[in-house]
Design an enzyme around this catalytic site. Structure first.
Site, PDB file in Angstrom:
ATOM      1  CG  ASN A   1      -8.979  -1.079  11.831  1.00  0.00           C
ATOM      2  OD1 ASN A   1      -8.151  -1.814  11.300  1.00  0.00           O
ATOM      3  ND2 ASN A   1      -9.334   0.090  11.325  1.00  0.00           N
TER       4      ASN A   1
ATOM      5  CG  HIS B   1      -5.917  -2.012   8.625  1.00  0.00           C
ATOM      6  ND1 HIS B   1      -6.064  -0.874   9.378  1.00  0.00           N
ATOM      7  CD2 HIS B   1      -4.580  -2.125   8.403  1.00  0.00           C
ATOM      8  CE1 HIS B   1      -4.875  -0.327   9.590  1.00  0.00           C
ATOM      9  NE2 HIS B   1      -3.961  -1.063   9.023  1.00  0.00           N
TER      10      HIS B   1
ATOM     11  CG  ASP C   1      -0.316  -0.508   2.484  1.00  0.00           C
ATOM     12  OD1 ASP C   1       0.923  -0.488   2.593  1.00  0.00           O
ATOM     13  OD2 ASP C   1      -1.062  -0.928   3.393  1.00  0.00           O
TER      14      ASP C   1
ATOM     15  CD  GLU D   1      -8.758   1.233   7.516  1.00  0.00           C
ATOM     16  OE1 GLU D   1      -8.658   0.279   8.314  1.00  0.00           O
ATOM     17  OE2 GLU D   1      -8.432   2.396   7.800  1.00  0.00           O
TER      18      GLU D   1
HETATM   19  C1  GLP Z   1      -0.487   0.277   8.436  1.00  0.00           C
HETATM   20  C2  GLP Z   1      -0.201  -0.580   7.218  1.00  0.00           C
HETATM   21  C3  GLP Z   1      -0.482  -2.026   7.485  1.00  0.00           C
HETATM   22  C4  GLP Z   1       0.138  -2.433   8.807  1.00  0.00           C
HETATM   23  C5  GLP Z   1      -0.485  -1.635   9.924  1.00  0.00           C
HETATM   24  C6  GLP Z   1       0.004  -2.038  11.299  1.00  0.00           C
HETATM   25  O1  GLP Z   1      -1.805   0.696   8.518  1.00  0.00           O
HETATM   26  N1  GLP Z   1      -0.926  -0.170   6.065  1.00  0.00           N
HETATM   27  O2  GLP Z   1       0.023  -2.808   6.408  1.00  0.00           O
HETATM   28  O3  GLP Z   1      -0.053  -3.797   9.020  1.00  0.00           O
HETATM   29  O4  GLP Z   1      -0.137  -0.291   9.673  1.00  0.00           O
HETATM   30  O5  GLP Z   1       0.999  -1.181  11.751  1.00  0.00           O
HETATM   31  P1  GLP Z   1       1.967  -1.491  12.958  1.00  0.00           P
HETATM   32  O6  GLP Z   1       2.799  -2.633  12.521  1.00  0.00           O
HETATM   33  O7  GLP Z   1       2.753  -0.225  13.105  1.00  0.00           O
HETATM   34  O8  GLP Z   1       1.121  -1.798  14.119  1.00  0.00           O
END
Ligand code: GLP
Length: 251
Positions: A141, A143, A73, A148
């Site tokens: 959440n 995702h 992404d 989402e």
């Molecule tokens: C972002 C990314 C996701 C990732 C998520 C979790 O939103 N788009 O791919 O898994 O963050 O982040 P963290 O690893 O910092 O908790």
């Protein structure tokens, strides 16, 4: 017919140990298949994994020159070279430290025309023959990528409006200011993720524990996109003890 329980759950004492084991697994996959197609994630979670991969690559002299990567992404409106971009994150954490061919690094461009860009990305994934190993994190959440929770999920790469909790957890990339986090992103859809031959979802910390419990035990629901990993034939949840704390009998 017997359906194996999926995703498999492996619990490590801490994130560092998990990173070491996953990096060793990826290094072996890369040695077995020098043309590996790797799906990559951003966020805090994979940082120890990328550090360990860089270390193992140097120690074992791993050749990344024929590896192809696809990141999940990118933020809409953020140029690739800008400090808040996921592209920049990956350059700093992994790309510049291994001998990847820049032509084989695939990334969504947040400044391109979104519709054309999403179609281009799906064509590129198909042309590469799909993804061999997809690394995933998970949002608080539920995702994955930027798919989402909501009334429906998108199969294909698409433009997405980010939820406020997601913008909040990405604020560190934008100097801690949630207002500076873009409100939209482009994300690989559920099809490319679920069609990856292997999916490895990493989760660390207490904040992920209730989501992880629902991913393992809950029903399939678009309100928890990661729950769809229950449909995947080769998916692993790689957890630290805190992320696994609401599971019983995991290990
Ligand atoms: C972002 C990314 C996701 C990732 C998520 C979790 O939103 N788009 O791919 O898994 O963050 O982040 P963290 O690893 O910092 O908790």
């Amino acid at each position: 017919m017997n359906f194996a329980r999926t995703p498999r759950v492996t619990v490590f004492p801490d994130a560092q140990t998990a990173a070491r084991v996953v990096a060793a697994r990826l290094a072996s996959a890369l040695q077995d298949n020098p043309q590996l197609v790797l799906g990559l994630a951003t966020g805090r979670t994979p940082i120890p994994l990328y550090a360990e991969l860089v270390r193992v690559s140097a120690a074992r002299g791993l050749d990344w020159s024929r590896v192809t990567t696809f990141n999940l992404d990118e933020f809409v409106g953020v140029p690739p070279e800008s400090p808040g971009s996921y592209r920049r994150f990956m350059e700093e954490r992994l790309f510049r430290h291994v001998n990847l061919d820049p032509h084989r690094i695939n990334f969504l461009n947040g400044t391109a025309d979104p519709d054309d860009e999403c179609r281009r990305y799906d064509r590129a994934i198909a042309a590469a023959g799909g993804i061999d190993v997809q690394i995933l994190g998970i949002g608080t959440n539920g995702h994955i990528g930027f798919n989402e929770p909501g009334a429906g999920l998108e199969a294909r790469t698409h433009r997405v409006r980010l939820r406020s909790e997601t913008r909040r957890s990405n604020a560190t990339l934008f100097g801690g200011e949630i207002d500076k986090v873009p409100s939209e992103a482009l994300s690989m859809g559920m099809a490319a993720i679920l069609q990856a031959r292997t999916a490895l979802l990493l989760a660390h910390g207490e904040t992920k524990a209730s989501c992880i419990e629902r991913v393992v035990n809950g029903p399939l629901t678009t309100e928890l996109p990661a729950s769809f990993l229950q449909l995947h034939a080769d998916a692993d949840l790689i957890l630290d003890a805190a992320a696994a704390s609401r599971l019983t009998g995991a290990g």
